[in-house]
Write a protein that holds these residues in place. Structure first.
Motif, PDB file in Angstrom:
ATOM      1  N   GLN A  81     -15.764  -1.840   2.576  1.00 25.06           N
ATOM      2  CA  GLN A  81     -15.336  -1.401   3.899  1.00 25.06           C
ATOM      3  C   GLN A  81     -13.944  -1.950   4.249  1.00 25.06           C
ATOM      4  O   GLN A  81     -13.116  -1.235   4.806  1.00 25.06           O
ATOM      5  CB  GLN A  81     -16.350  -1.805   4.957  1.00 25.06           C
ATOM      6  N   GLN A  82     -13.718  -3.215   3.894  1.00 28.88           N
ATOM      7  CA  GLN A  82     -12.390  -3.777   4.153  1.00 28.88           C
ATOM      8  C   GLN A  82     -11.323  -2.984   3.415  1.00 28.88           C
ATOM      9  O   GLN A  82     -10.263  -2.683   3.952  1.00 28.88           O
ATOM     10  CB  GLN A  82     -12.338  -5.244   3.705  1.00 28.88           C
ATOM     11  N   TYR A  83     -11.633  -2.616   2.168  1.00 27.44           N
ATOM     12  CA  TYR A  83     -10.668  -1.851   1.390  1.00 27.44           C
ATOM     13  C   TYR A  83     -10.390  -0.509   2.057  1.00 27.44           C
ATOM     14  O   TYR A  83      -9.240  -0.096   2.196  1.00 27.44           O
ATOM     15  CB  TYR A  83     -11.195  -1.640  -0.033  1.00 27.44           C
ATOM     16  N   ASN A  84     -11.475   0.150   2.507  1.00 30.34           N
ATOM     17  CA  ASN A  84     -11.296   1.453   3.153  1.00 30.34           C
ATOM     18  C   ASN A  84     -10.463   1.319   4.424  1.00 30.34           C
ATOM     19  O   ASN A  84      -9.667   2.188   4.759  1.00 30.34           O
ATOM     20  CB  ASN A  84     -12.657   2.075   3.467  1.00 30.34           C
ATOM     21  N   ARG A  85     -10.678   0.220   5.141  1.00 33.62           N
ATOM     22  CA  ARG A  85      -9.856  -0.013   6.335  1.00 33.62           C
ATOM     23  C   ARG A  85      -8.400  -0.195   5.956  1.00 33.62           C
ATOM     24  O   ARG A  85      -7.505   0.310   6.634  1.00 33.62           O
ATOM     25  CB  ARG A  85     -10.330  -1.270   7.046  1.00 33.62           C
ATOM     26  N   MET A  86      -8.180  -0.936   4.862  1.00 34.57           N
ATOM     27  CA  MET A  86      -6.809  -1.218   4.445  1.00 34.57           C
ATOM     28  C   MET A  86      -6.067   0.074   4.148  1.00 34.57           C
ATOM     29  O   MET A  86      -4.951   0.286   4.619  1.00 34.57           O
ATOM     30  CB  MET A  86      -6.785  -2.105   3.195  1.00 34.57           C
ATOM     31  N   PHE A  87      -6.678   0.977   3.330  1.00 36.84           N
ATOM     32  CA  PHE A  87      -5.878   2.159   2.974  1.00 36.84           C
ATOM     33  C   PHE A  87      -5.749   3.100   4.157  1.00 36.84           C
ATOM     34  O   PHE A  87      -4.728   3.778   4.303  1.00 36.84           O
ATOM     35  CB  PHE A  87      -6.383   2.838   1.682  1.00 36.84           C
ATOM     36  N   THR A  88      -6.775   3.127   5.029  1.00 40.06           N
ATOM     37  CA  THR A  88      -6.652   3.951   6.232  1.00 40.06           C
ATOM     38  C   THR A  88      -5.505   3.454   7.098  1.00 40.06           C
ATOM     39  O   THR A  88      -4.639   4.223   7.527  1.00 40.06           O
ATOM     40  CB  THR A  88      -7.961   3.890   7.042  1.00 40.06           C
ATOM     41  N   MET A  89      -5.488   2.152   7.332  1.00 38.60           N
ATOM     42  CA  MET A  89      -4.486   1.592   8.239  1.00 38.60           C
ATOM     43  C   MET A  89      -3.115   1.499   7.571  1.00 38.60           C
ATOM     44  O   MET A  89      -2.096   1.581   8.242  1.00 38.60           O
ATOM     45  CB  MET A  89      -4.933   0.217   8.734  1.00 38.60           C
ATOM     46  N   HIS A  90      -3.103   1.334   6.236  1.00 40.93           N
ATOM     47  CA  HIS A  90      -1.814   1.331   5.540  1.00 40.93           C
ATOM     48  C   HIS A  90      -1.114   2.677   5.742  1.00 40.93           C
ATOM     49  O   HIS A  90       0.050   2.736   6.114  1.00 40.93           O
ATOM     50  CB  HIS A  90      -2.004   1.035   4.061  1.00 40.93           C
ATOM     51  N   GLY A  91      -1.861   3.751   5.527  1.00 38.94           N
ATOM     52  CA  GLY A  91      -1.284   5.086   5.698  1.00 38.94           C
ATOM     53  C   GLY A  91      -0.878   5.340   7.135  1.00 38.94           C
ATOM     54  O   GLY A  91       0.252   5.753   7.428  1.00 38.94           O
ATOM     55  N   THR A  92      -1.803   5.084   8.054  1.00 39.70           N
ATOM     56  CA  THR A  92      -1.521   5.345   9.466  1.00 39.70           C
ATOM     57  C   THR A  92      -0.337   4.514   9.936  1.00 39.70           C
ATOM     58  O   THR A  92       0.565   5.020  10.613  1.00 39.70           O
ATOM     59  CB  THR A  92      -2.771   5.004  10.309  1.00 39.70           C
ATOM     60  N   THR A  93      -0.328   3.250   9.577  1.00 36.30           N
ATOM     61  CA  THR A  93       0.740   2.353  10.018  1.00 36.30           C
ATOM     62  C   THR A  93       2.087   2.786   9.463  1.00 36.30           C
ATOM     63  O   THR A  93       3.073   2.901  10.196  1.00 36.30           O
ATOM     64  CB  THR A  93       0.437   0.912   9.557  1.00 36.30           C
ATOM     65  N   MET A  94       2.135   3.029   8.157  1.00 35.03           N
ATOM     66  CA  MET A  94       3.424   3.343   7.545  1.00 35.03           C
ATOM     67  C   MET A  94       3.986   4.654   8.093  1.00 35.03           C
ATOM     68  O   MET A  94       5.179   4.762   8.354  1.00 35.03           O
ATOM     69  CB  MET A  94       3.283   3.412   6.029  1.00 35.03           C
ATOM     70  N   ILE A  95       3.136   5.646   8.268  1.00 37.78           N
ATOM     71  CA  ILE A  95       3.635   6.948   8.714  1.00 37.78           C
ATOM     72  C   ILE A  95       3.988   6.924  10.191  1.00 37.78           C
ATOM     73  O   ILE A  95       5.104   7.273  10.586  1.00 37.78           O
ATOM     74  CB  ILE A  95       2.592   8.039   8.420  1.00 37.78           C
ATOM     75  N   PHE A  96       3.037   6.500  11.020  1.00 38.87           N
ATOM     76  CA  PHE A  96       3.228   6.664  12.462  1.00 38.87           C
ATOM     77  C   PHE A  96       3.904   5.456  13.108  1.00 38.87           C
ATOM     78  O   PHE A  96       4.534   5.593  14.143  1.00 38.87           O
ATOM     79  CB  PHE A  96       1.884   6.910  13.152  1.00 38.87           C
TER      80      PHE A  96
END
Lengths: 660, 416
Positions: A81-96
């Protein structure tokens, strides 16, 4: 008519006594109050950049955790779950939260300077965009600090494919934070984009025709149009998803007859133009840097502009190439495959013209030029793997594999980020009046360049060897171990490179030596003003005679001096330089939106427990927002006048006496 | 000033030295050349079927065309950078070059060239697209049909043409057996979120989307053993939602079908060898989180290993198996799982009728042997975070002693 004109040109003394206390206009020019109430496009741009770089570091840290988890097979640095949070937030953070606002920072600071304007068209709306962006950023990230069972950080991917985001599969409020945060970021982006469009169309200096606009301004304009045309699609999708989750509607609820595929269409109708929202500003920056350091004009200016517009236009016709594996049918897939290939033409044209710009020039290898050249190389590689994806049957193997991860990191890091890093170095002397050391700048470039390629080039092979994305673990017998290990080492090098880059930037900001005017021998108007730029930007609004306006001025000094003296006289007779007052109300309105949104994210489709505080919080926020907007309208769009003496000094003690 | 002119080449060379060092450091330690080996179990370049081959060949076309363009454009870019670079202070302060604005003929020529290059890619794209989309007409009559359904986080495979009296279509889980040399049309369904069905060596992926009747087709050239994986993010355990595919020749495939159509195998208590040592209930060793559950048993000759799995093991402990069978009911396993012929008819979880004959458990994640099976039923949450079996243990307050686990393992392994 007279009354309208008058309200625009009130002076400080005149308006003050007539106003009730709540309509008091802040006058601080430094300190916290100034930063919260500023309407100066340069300060707002600086804040955009500051927040964007902080989130860039956060997103980068998330990426390093992801790579650390994947360094070896079967590791357990992070839980699933932590990993899934990381890639979700990595993408969202970097883009937006990183690349988009960093682009917005440049739009804000550079664009008005390049068109010879003293501010954007709607200075307070500009402040509202900034603070609403902050509200969105807070909401997207707030879950990290809350208990993860019922709240937590988003973990449904930055693309949030329905029905994984539905209440049944994702009951925690993490997804609600993601929905509401993105919604606010959309509001901020649309408001900012409208502002930029109006500014570019209406506030160009005399003689600055559309075909004389610097390419960066053109790309700002096109990007802004992309934002106002594409964001409504995701706004609708997010509203529908929110209704499904909070109020039990059935847009995407399969059990209620909803259509999950609808989400993908709405998301990618936004999502693909979004890719160009990230890359077009980068292309604009590179199109400024290359001519400057080649000491000759951009090759094929009209074609570069037109290809940028074509990319933006075609960008709305290719969204389904993100959905080649969703079973669109052979005909639809073929149509989107061909449309996607078409985009390669205007993109290729840009690369040809950049090379044409270098050809026959005197290339000065300064740090911004290094990053810009790095951009062309890396963007070429990313572009070519993009062409590979347009071949839909081949894409059936590459979709959702590490090949795609490699592709879009080449476009977004090698493309967008390289250009943004180039832009920071390029305009740093203008914005701060200090110049970053060439040695440290180039060192950071090489470390970043090597780290980046070591990280992402092996990922092409991982993808072709069948490694899927978004997987927290893999087995040792799949042939993926070496490439993953190298990739992780590369990501650490990349991290070190970024660290060097930013430490040097901060060091220069704090301790750097002051440098002179027009340090690169620039070509566009922003270099004609002193650095750091004064509050009013241009002492005299310039008249533009050619495409590279400042270059022309430098080579026609006498003509220009005469012309400016006349303009200065005319402006002085007109009441001096008009500057807008600061205002606290954009901040108040955004703060209200933040509170209301937190309330809304807490709703459940079964609202029984805690409904009072949730509803109360939402309503309170709504009221604060309403008060903010109401007083904002009521306080009026007034300003004050500056009178400059011959040395361009603006004595604060000598405000304008003449109302009009 | 002089100081910085000394440092600039240093910066340049330190970068190059860094690259060389990185290469050297990696070479001996971890077989740097490994990344060029594109023959993994899920390779999309070393393939075993016509659909994947068509997709790979198209990839190579795009690869060569773009590589040629890259070399041409890159060469010009590199040359321009080298040729027009300012080399000294005199260059830096030279008069600016001619302020030219471009040449429309050059532009048009390059645009025409790019369009031509794209046509070279577009034509094979379209032919491959229609070929890979559905079973070719001439093979339609002979095509075999299978329905694959995605669950969080496993796959169900149904054989609609193999009806079992009173029990619907033949159902298997996580291990798809197909006829080799024959077109197979796979209907793709899901019961929950979006999954994606991907067997890289046989065919590119197609998504399993709710409310959508997707399908793909594939064909294995030869009998073989293949790796598959879910390729669309589908929640917590997406990474471990895998499966295996076994392609068999016509005769062997029919034999396999016949054996599968039988109900679950029963082991009589009396087959327990007299005087056999009592089963040892050694405590399960501790597994690290995410520890690999595979050995190299299926690396060298996986198909032979699969065939060996089809036969009952020697020294089966009939008493223990009977005990396991009883536990399967009393511990409410049968509420979710089907074991055809043994009274278990649950349909929300994988069909276990012939579990013992499969090479993997837990959706292609763990090798099907006693130790891994016990690891799985001992603590499913540790193997596959968020899965429903773990939730079922909690909801139904199921706890298993080591004896229970051993009995259940013995029973499940006997289901050939």
């Amino acid at each position: 008519m007279d009354a309208l004109a008058k309200s625009d040109f009130h002076s400080k003394e005149e308006s003050a006594p007539a106003k009730p206390f709540v309509l008091w206009r802040p006058t601080a020019k430094s300190g916290l109050i100034d930063w919260l109430t500023t309407v100066d496009h340069k300060k707002i741009g600086f804040l955009y950049g500051f927040f964007a770089l902080i989130f860039f570091l956060v997103g980068g840290f998330e990426a390093l955790l992801i790579r650390t988890q994947l360094m070896f097979p079967n590791s357990d640095v992070l839980t699933a779950q932590q990993y899934n949070r990381m890639f979700t937030m990595h993408g969202t953070t970097m883009i937006f939260l990183a690349v988009m606002p960093l682009g917005a920072a440049f739009f804000n600071i550079i664009m008005p300077l390049q068109i010879g304007a003293r501010d954007v068209a709607f200075p307070r709306l500009n402040a509202f965009s900034l603070w609403t962006f902050c509200a969105g950023a807070i909401i997207v990230n707030i879950g990290w600090f809350l208990p993860s069972d019922r709240w937590g950080a988003p973990d449904a991917g930055w693309f949030g494919y329905s029905p994984l985001t539905s209440k049944g599969f994702n009951p925690a409020h993490a997804t609600d934070f993601w929905i509401m945060g993105l919604q606010l970021l959309g509001v901020a982006s649309i408001a900012a984009a409208l502002n930029f469009i109006v500014t570019i169309i209406n506030m160009r200096a005399p003689g600055m025709t559309m075909m004389r606009l610097p390419v960066f301004v053109w790309m700002t304009l096109i990007t802004s149009f992309l934002i106002i045309l594409s964001f409504p699609a995701i706004t609708i999708a997010l509203v529908e998803l929110m209704m499904d989750r909070q109020f039990g509607t059935n847009f995407f609820e399969v059990s209620g007859g909803g259509m999950p595929i609808l989400w993908q269409h709405l998301f990618w109708v936004f999502g693909h133009p979004e890719v160009y929202i990230l890359i077009l500003p980068a292309m604009g920056i590179v199109s400024e840097i290359l001519p400057c350091f080649s000491r000759k004009p951009l090759y094929g200016y009209p074609i570069v502009v037109f290809s940028g517009a074509s990319i933006g236009f075609l960008g709305f016709a290719v969204w389904s190439h993100h959905m080649f594996t969703t079973g669109l049918g052979a005909v639809a897939t073929a149509a989107f495959a061909l449309a996607t290939m078409c985009i390669a033409v205007p993109t290729g044209v840009k690369i040809f013209n950049w090379i044409g710009t270098l050809w026959g020039g005197h290339l000065q290898m300064r740090t911004p030029m290094m990053f810009a050249l790095g951009f062309i190389w890396m963007f070429m590689i990313g572009g070519f793997s993009g062409i590979m994806h347009s071949a839909a049957p081949a894409d059936a193997q590459q979709q959702d594999s590490y090949f795609v991860v490699a592709h879009f990191h080449y476009v977004l890091i090698g493309g967008s980020i390289f250009a943004l890093l180039a832009g920071i170095h390029y305009w740093f002397p203008l914005i701060f009046g200090k110049k970053v050391s060439e040695f440290w700048g180039k060192l950071s470039f090489w470390v970043i360049f090597i780290g980046f390629n070591t990280t992402f080039f092996p990922q092409h092979f991982l993808g072709l060897n069948g490694m899927p994305r978004r997987t927290f673990t893999y087995d040792p017998n799949m042939g993926w171990n070496t490439a993953n290990f190298i990739s992780t080492i590369g990501s650490y090098v990349l991290g070190v490179g970024m660290l060097i880059y930013f430490v040097v930037i901060v060091y220069t900001y704090l301790k750097g030596k002051r440098i002179g005017h027009d340090v690169w021998d620039g070509r566009t108007l922003e270099w004609s003003i002193p650095n750091p730029p004064p509050e009013y930007n241009f002492r005299v609004i310039p008249t533009v005679h050619a495409r590279d306006a400042w270059w022309y001025e430098k080579h026609h000094k006498e003509e220009i001096a005469q012309e400016q003296a006349e303009h200065a006289k005319a402006e002085a007779a007109h009441g001096g330089i008009h500057m807008p007052f600061s205002s606290i109300y954009p901040f108040v309105a955004s703060f209200g939106i933040l509170i209301a949104s937190i309330g809304i994210t807490a709703f459940d489709s079964n609202p029984a427990p805690g409904i009072h505080w949730k509803l109360g919080l939402s309503l309170t926020g709504g009221i604060v927002m309403f008060i903010g907007i109401y007083l904002w309208s009521l306080e009026g769009n007034e300003g004050y006048h500056l009178h400059l003496d011959d040395e361009s000094h603006a004595p604060e003690t000598k405000p304008s006496a003449k109302p009009h | 000033m002089r100081f910085s002119s000394f440092l600039q080449p240093l910066a340049r060379w330190s970068g190059r030295a860094g690259l060389a060092l990185a290469g050297l450091a990696l070479l001996p330690g971890c077989k740097f050349y490994d990344i060029w080996r594109m023959d993994g179990h899920q390779s999309t370049l070393v393939v075993d079927g016509p659909v994947a081959r068509s997709q790979r060949d198209l990839f190579y076309v795009t690869c060569w065309v773009t590589l040629v363009i890259f070399i041409l454009v890159g060469a010009v870019l590199a040359y321009a950078t080298w040729k027009f670079k300012a080399r000294n202070a005199a260059d830096e302060h030279a008069e600016p070059p001619e302020q030219g604005h471009g040449n429309p003929l050059v532009e048009m020529g390059l645009i025409a060239g790019s369009v031509l290059a794209l046509v070279i890619i577009a034509y094979p794209t379209l032919t491959s697209l229609w070929y890979t989309y559905d079973v070719p007409t001439e093979e339609k009559k002979d095509a075999y049909e299978i329905t694959a359904t995605g669950y969080q986080w496993w796959f169900k495979f149904e054989y609609p043409h193999e009806q079992i009296n009173g029990a619907g279509a033949l159902t298997a889980s996580n291990e798809l057996v197909i006829p080799a040399g024959r077109a197979v049309r796979v209907n793709l369904r899901t019961v929950d979120v979006i999954h994606s069905f991907w067997i890289p060596k046989l065919a590119g992926k197609v998504d399993m989307i709710p409310n959508r009747a997707n399908f793909l087709w594939l064909k294995a050239d030869q009998p073989g053993y293949f790796w598959g994986q879910c390729a669309e993010y589908c929640g917590d355990s997406h990474a471990v939602m895998r499966f295996r595919v076994v392609a068999l020749g016509p005769k062997e495939f029919n034999e396999w079908l016949d054996s599968q159509l039988q109900g679950a195998r029963s082991v009589a208590v009396k087959t327990a060898a007299a005087g056999q040592a009592k089963a040892q209930f050694a405590a399960l060793r501790t597994f690290k989180t995410n520890e690999a559950g595979v050995t190299d048993k299926f690396e060298v000759a996986p198909l032979e290993a699969w065939r060996a799995k089809q036969f009952p093991e020697k020294n089966e402990d009939g008493a223990l198996i009977a005990q396991g069978k009883a536990l399967f009911t009393s511990k409410t396993c049968m509420a979710c799982h089907t074991i055809r012929g043994h009274g278990a008819v649950g349909v929300t979880a994988p069909d276990l009728t012939h579990l013992g004959s499969r090479t993997t458990i837990a959706a292609g994640l763990l090798e099907n042997n006693r130790e891994q099976l016990q690891r799985w039923i001992h603590n499913p949450a540790a193997v596959k975070p968020g899965n429903k079996m773990a939730k079922g243990y909690i909801d139904n307050k199921i706890s298993l002693t080591p004896e229970d686990e051993a009995a259940l393992v013995a029973y499940l392994e006997s289901l050939k």
